[in-house]
Design an enzyme around this catalytic site. Structure first.
Site, PDB file in Angstrom:
ATOM      1  N   THR A  23       5.471  48.093  67.933  1.00 17.17           N
ATOM      2  CA  THR A  23       6.068  48.985  67.077  1.00 17.17           C
ATOM      3  C   THR A  23       6.268  50.675  67.571  1.00 17.17           C
ATOM      4  O   THR A  23       5.276  50.715  68.383  1.00 17.17           O
ATOM      5  CB  THR A  23       5.499  49.098  65.558  1.00 17.17           C
ATOM      6  N   ASP A  24       7.195  51.443  67.254  1.00 21.25           N
ATOM      7  CA  ASP A  24       7.255  52.723  67.705  1.00 21.25           C
ATOM      8  C   ASP A  24       5.971  53.523  67.140  1.00 21.25           C
ATOM      9  O   ASP A  24       5.805  54.604  67.719  1.00 21.25           O
ATOM     10  CB  ASP A  24       8.486  53.263  67.397  1.00 21.25           C
ATOM     11  N   GLU A  25       5.571  53.100  65.983  1.00 21.73           N
ATOM     12  CA  GLU A  25       4.499  53.715  65.267  1.00 21.73           C
ATOM     13  C   GLU A  25       3.143  53.806  66.348  1.00 21.73           C
ATOM     14  O   GLU A  25       2.451  54.607  65.627  1.00 21.73           O
ATOM     15  CB  GLU A  25       4.054  53.056  64.042  1.00 21.73           C
TER      16      GLU A  25
ATOM     17  N   TYR B  81      -2.114  50.089  59.935  1.00 22.53           N
ATOM     18  CA  TYR B  81      -0.898  49.040  60.626  1.00 22.53           C
ATOM     19  C   TYR B  81      -0.832  49.424  61.858  1.00 22.53           C
ATOM     20  O   TYR B  81      -0.740  48.581  62.917  1.00 22.53           O
ATOM     21  CB  TYR B  81       0.479  49.341  59.669  1.00 22.53           C
TER      22      TYR B  81
END
Length: 319
Positions: free
Chosen positions: A101-103, A125
């Protein structure tokens, strides 16, 4: 000879077999219910089925829930990934694609992240996905096991469990309820339509180089407030600001809420991929789909609460 395609899914709270009905009769498709956190099941799967490529999507992904169920996110996303990549390595799989994910980059107001940018996750997450990336990457560094990591922007479209912001707002408005916005709503997100992301994964499958990381991003970005107003305008035919405000309800923010995740996806562009589906086309299809299919999940109503209804997740307890 027809190659087999296996879908392995635990059928957790956010799953629905109705999402697979359109492919259920295909000769090259097989569904297997199982948990990546069960080493014996995963080992047996690789021993009994001829698996040469793995696309690893399995994860707990709801950021809001991760603040309440931190240990479960670590268990599923980190331990489960470790189990799966180990079994795939032992089975000499030809390519292992880990969907991240970009997160993992953390938030940024102006700096555009490329694949070499440091990981600075700010929520449980994202932290669990970043840790899982490290396990996957280590199999390349130590064994030259052909792993590839992808980091994508927010994905939207049909079939997504309505705890995520776009289907949540759409479903609330379909029920004549207000969009619940966390905090100021000024947080901005990049949104990719589902078929564009599928094309990206197929591109990585064919052209992605082992040991590499690929950002799958889009320049299309809007704030959560803008998103709500866009959907209100499309679904309620509102024209004035006061009419729109009638359909918005501001609630307290989550513990951390990154403002932006700007990514540079030039590396994917060099493989020949770019997003194609315009926002207006993608969101129209998405609105129409949820009007007819919201009840594909037996607990879909619970997903529309401003914050996670935690009794839904009792089955996530770590043994």
């Amino acid at each position: 000879m027809i190659s087999e395609n296996y879908v392995v899914n635990k059928l957790d709270y956010c799953a629905s077999l109705k999402n697979l009905e359109t492919i259920s009769e295909k000769q090259n498709y097989k569904f297997i219910q199982g948990d990546i956190c069960e080493p014996h099941f995963i080992k047996l799967l690789f021993e009994t089925e001829k698996i040469d490529i793995v696309l690893h999507f399995a994860a707990q992904t709801h950021v809001d829930l991760s603040f309440w169920r931190t240990l479960e996110f670590t268990y599923v996303n980190v331990y489960g990934t470790h189990v799966l990549v180990t079994a795939a390595y032992e089975a000499s799989v030809e390519k292992f694609i880990y969907v991240s994910t970009d997160e993992v980059y953390g938030g940024s107001l102006d700096e555009e992240f490329d694949e070499a940018s440091p990981k600075r996750p700010t929520n449980p997450y994202a932290s669990s996905k970043a840790a899982a990336e490290c396990f996957v990457q280590s199999y390349w560094e130590r064994y030259q096991f052909p792993v590839v990591i992808t980091r994508s922007s927010n994905v939207y479209g049909p079939h997504q469990y309505p705890e995520k912001v776009i289907p949540k707002f759409i479903s609330l408005l379909h029920q004549n309820r207000k969009c619940c916005i966390h905090g100021s709503g000024l947080q901005r997100r990049n949104f990719l339509y589902a078929t564009d992301v599928v094309e990206a994964f197929l591109t990585v499958l064919k052209k992605g180089k082992p040991g590499e990381i690929y950002n799958i991003g889009t320049n299309f970005e809007m704030s959560i407030v803008q998103l709500a107003k866009e959907l209100i305008h499309l679904m309620k035919k509102t024209t004035s600001e006061s009419e729109m405000e009638h359909w918005v309800d501001y609630v307290k923010d989550r513990p951390t809420n990154d403002l932006r995740y700007p990514m540079n996806s030039e590396k994917m562009h060099n493989l020949g991929w770019r997003p194609k589906v315009p926002w207006k086309e993608g969101i129209k299809k998405t609105i129409e789909w949820y009007r007819d299919n919201f009840h594909n999940w037996k607990n879909a109503e619970k997903a529309l609460e401003p914050f996670p209804v935690t009794e839904l997740f009792a089955q996530l307890d770590v043994p």
